[in-house]
Structure formats: structure tokens, C-alpha cells
Design a protein around this motif. Structure first.
Motif, PDB file in Angstrom:
ATOM      1  N   UNK A  26     -14.441 104.289  46.677  1.00 35.66           N
ATOM      2  CA  UNK A  26     -14.819 102.966  47.155  1.00 35.66           C
ATOM      3  C   UNK A  26     -14.333 101.865  46.228  1.00 35.66           C
ATOM      4  N   UNK A  27     -13.032 101.837  45.968  1.00 35.84           N
ATOM      5  CA  UNK A  27     -12.484 100.840  45.048  1.00 35.84           C
ATOM      6  C   UNK A  27     -12.343  99.473  45.691  1.00 35.84           C
ATOM      7  N   UNK A  28     -12.259  99.460  47.011  1.00 35.17           N
ATOM      8  CA  UNK A  28     -12.013  98.200  47.700  1.00 35.17           C
ATOM      9  C   UNK A  28     -10.541  97.856  47.764  1.00 35.17           C
ATOM     10  N   UNK A  29      -9.688  98.679  47.157  1.00 33.59           N
ATOM     11  CA  UNK A  29      -8.250  98.441  47.180  1.00 33.59           C
ATOM     12  C   UNK A  29      -7.660  99.162  48.379  1.00 33.59           C
ATOM     13  N   UNK A  30      -6.943  98.433  49.220  1.00 34.30           N
ATOM     14  CA  UNK A  30      -6.352  99.016  50.412  1.00 34.30           C
ATOM     15  C   UNK A  30      -4.872  98.669  50.506  1.00 34.30           C
ATOM     16  N   UNK A  31      -4.149  99.497  51.244  1.00 34.16           N
ATOM     17  CA  UNK A  31      -2.759  99.251  51.604  1.00 34.16           C
ATOM     18  C   UNK A  31      -2.681  99.421  53.108  1.00 34.16           C
ATOM     19  N   UNK A  32      -2.200  98.424  53.805  1.00 37.96           N
ATOM     20  CA  UNK A  32      -2.132  98.442  55.267  1.00 37.96           C
ATOM     21  C   UNK A  32      -3.485  98.794  55.887  1.00 37.96           C
ATOM     22  N   UNK A  33      -4.579  98.357  55.254  1.00 42.17           N
ATOM     23  CA  UNK A  33      -5.921  98.559  55.767  1.00 42.17           C
ATOM     24  C   UNK A  33      -6.564  99.892  55.414  1.00 42.17           C
ATOM     25  N   UNK A  34      -5.833 100.785  54.737  1.00 40.30           N
ATOM     26  CA  UNK A  34      -6.388 102.105  54.372  1.00 40.30           C
ATOM     27  C   UNK A  34      -6.644 102.144  52.868  1.00 40.30           C
ATOM     28  N   UNK A  35      -7.739 102.763  52.439  1.00 35.85           N
ATOM     29  CA  UNK A  35      -8.030 102.852  51.006  1.00 35.85           C
ATOM     30  C   UNK A  35      -6.949 103.639  50.260  1.00 35.85           C
ATOM     31  N   UNK A  36      -6.584 103.177  49.066  1.00 36.64           N
ATOM     32  CA  UNK A  36      -5.597 103.886  48.249  1.00 36.64           C
ATOM     33  C   UNK A  36      -6.226 105.155  47.678  1.00 36.64           C
ATOM     34  N   UNK A  37      -5.379 106.120  47.339  1.00 37.96           N
ATOM     35  CA  UNK A  37      -5.831 107.346  46.698  1.00 37.96           C
ATOM     36  C   UNK A  37      -5.542 107.261  45.205  1.00 37.96           C
ATOM     37  N   UNK A  38      -6.526 107.676  44.424  1.00 42.01           N
ATOM     38  CA  UNK A  38      -6.379 107.748  42.975  1.00 42.01           C
ATOM     39  C   UNK A  38      -6.420 109.210  42.557  1.00 42.01           C
ATOM     40  N   UNK A  39      -5.955 109.496  41.342  1.00 38.43           N
ATOM     41  CA  UNK A  39      -6.043 110.878  40.868  1.00 38.43           C
ATOM     42  C   UNK A  39      -7.491 111.310  40.663  1.00 38.43           C
ATOM     43  N   UNK A  40      -8.411 110.373  40.694  1.00 40.57           N
ATOM     44  CA  UNK A  40      -9.831 110.670  40.575  1.00 40.57           C
ATOM     45  C   UNK A  40     -10.543 110.721  41.930  1.00 40.57           C
ATOM     46  N   UNK A  41      -9.805 110.482  43.027  1.00 39.63           N
ATOM     47  CA  UNK A  41     -10.402 110.536  44.363  1.00 39.63           C
ATOM     48  C   UNK A  41     -10.835 111.964  44.671  1.00 39.63           C
ATOM     49  N   UNK A  42     -11.971 112.096  45.333  1.00 36.56           N
ATOM     50  CA  UNK A  42     -12.455 113.421  45.720  1.00 36.56           C
ATOM     51  C   UNK A  42     -11.536 114.014  46.784  1.00 36.56           C
ATOM     52  N   UNK A  43     -11.263 115.304  46.652  1.00 40.23           N
ATOM     53  CA  UNK A  43     -10.413 115.990  47.617  1.00 40.23           C
ATOM     54  C   UNK A  43     -10.791 117.460  47.656  1.00 40.23           C
ATOM     55  N   UNK A  44     -10.419 118.114  48.737  1.00 40.87           N
ATOM     56  CA  UNK A  44     -10.707 119.527  48.913  1.00 40.87           C
ATOM     57  C   UNK A  44      -9.537 120.183  49.641  1.00 40.87           C
ATOM     58  N   UNK A  45      -9.104 121.345  49.144  1.00 41.30           N
ATOM     59  CA  UNK A  45      -8.107 122.150  49.840  1.00 41.30           C
ATOM     60  C   UNK A  45      -8.842 123.066  50.817  1.00 41.30           C
ATOM     61  N   UNK A  46      -8.218 123.333  51.972  1.00 50.09           N
ATOM     62  CA  UNK A  46      -8.824 124.178  52.993  1.00 50.09           C
ATOM     63  C   UNK A  46      -7.843 125.239  53.467  1.00 50.09           C
ATOM     64  N   UNK A  47      -8.396 126.381  53.883  1.00 46.90           N
ATOM     65  CA  UNK A  47      -7.598 127.432  54.509  1.00 46.90           C
ATOM     66  C   UNK A  47      -7.385 127.053  55.976  1.00 46.90           C
ATOM     67  N   UNK A  48      -6.599 127.870  56.684  1.00 45.24           N
ATOM     68  CA  UNK A  48      -6.369 127.626  58.113  1.00 45.24           C
ATOM     69  C   UNK A  48      -7.663 127.728  58.912  1.00 45.24           C
ATOM     70  N   UNK A  49      -8.653 128.482  58.384  1.00 44.83           N
ATOM     71  CA  UNK A  49      -9.952 128.619  59.049  1.00 44.83           C
ATOM     72  C   UNK A  49     -10.924 127.531  58.589  1.00 44.83           C
ATOM     73  N   UNK A  50     -10.418 126.508  57.894  1.00 45.77           N
ATOM     74  CA  UNK A  50     -11.205 125.375  57.388  1.00 45.77           C
ATOM     75  C   UNK A  50     -12.242 125.787  56.354  1.00 45.77           C
ATOM     76  N   UNK A  51     -11.951 126.848  55.592  1.00 44.22           N
ATOM     77  CA  UNK A  51     -12.813 127.281  54.502  1.00 44.22           C
ATOM     78  C   UNK A  51     -12.419 126.501  53.252  1.00 44.22           C
ATOM     79  N   UNK A  52     -13.371 125.812  52.602  1.00 38.66           N
ATOM     80  CA  UNK A  52     -13.051 125.085  51.370  1.00 38.66           C
ATOM     81  C   UNK A  52     -12.555 126.045  50.292  1.00 38.66           C
ATOM     82  N   UNK A  53     -11.447 125.659  49.616  1.00 43.04           N
ATOM     83  CA  UNK A  53     -10.827 126.533  48.629  1.00 43.04           C
ATOM     84  C   UNK A  53     -10.821 125.933  47.222  1.00 43.04           C
TER      85      UNK A  53
END
Length: 111
Positions: free
Chosen positions: A69-96
Motif C-alpha cells: 500500500x505505497x500509494x505509488x502507481x503506474x498507469x493506475x496499478x500499484x508498483x511492485x517492490x522487492x518487499x511486496x508480498x508474493x506467493x508461487x503456486x503449482x498448477x493445482x493452485x497449491x502455495x509453494x
């Protein structure tokens, strides 16, 4: 909240060593050292993940980012930082597990 901006040239991997790349090319007018800034509007895929569960291949295939929630956007979408939360998923949508950001650009600090 602070972190480094992710751009189209950032080196990102899954927690098992697969390579994460943008499935949709980051575009727009905002660039960092010539590379487009990554936003929450972009999709990311994983290639070459060797992960197995009980001997059965269960590779990471996609990454879902939650923009800070930085408030920084590009073309209306929030930018991604190396500290942004993320999750990898398998093809069955299992968090990895979270992706590993190996390289990022300039630091942004939001107060």
C-alpha cells in the motif's frame, strides 16, 4: 514501507530454483534505466521449477503478487517492490512459497 522497485529486468526465481518471468510484458510510460516498471497488473509465470512432493513433480507455475500500500502507481496499478508480498503456486493452485528477488533497482521509501 520501503523497498526497491521491480522492473522488467529484475531477476526473480521460485523458492526451488525455477525462473520467474513476466507473462504479460510490463509496459507504459514509466521506465527505470530503460526497463518498464512492474505493477500488480502484470502476470508472472515460472519455468524450470524442479519441486517434487513425495517423488511426484509439483513445480511452481505462477506467481501472484500483492502490491504494498505505497500509494505509488503506474498507469493506475500499484508498483511492485522487492518487499511486496508474493506467493508461487503449482498448477493445482497449491502455495509453494515466496519468490526470491535477486536483483532490483532504485530504493523507494514511503512514510
Amino acid at each position: 514501507m520501503s523497498g526497491s522497485l521491480l522492473d522488467a529486468g529484475a531477476v526473480i526465481g521460485c523458492p526451488h530454483g525455477g525462473r520467474v518471468t513476466a507473462a504479460t510484458t510490463p509496459s507504459g510510460g514509466v521506465r527505470l534505466a530503460g526497463a518498464a516498471i512492474a505493477t500488480a497488473a502484470h502476470s508472472y509465470v515460472v519455468a524450470g521449477c524442479p519441486h517434487t512432493v513425495d517423488g511426484v513433480p509439483s513445480p511452481c507455475v505462477t506467481v501472484r503478487w500483492t502490491a504494498d500500500g505505497t500509494g505509488i502507481t503506474v498507469d493506475g496499478a500499484p508498483v511492485l517492490l522487492d518487499t511486496s508480498a508474493a506467493q508461487c503456486f503449482s498448477a493445482a493452485f497449491v502455495p509453494q512459497g515466496p519468490p526470491v528477488v535477486e536483483a532490483a533497482q532504485r530504493k523507494v521509501t514511503v512514510r
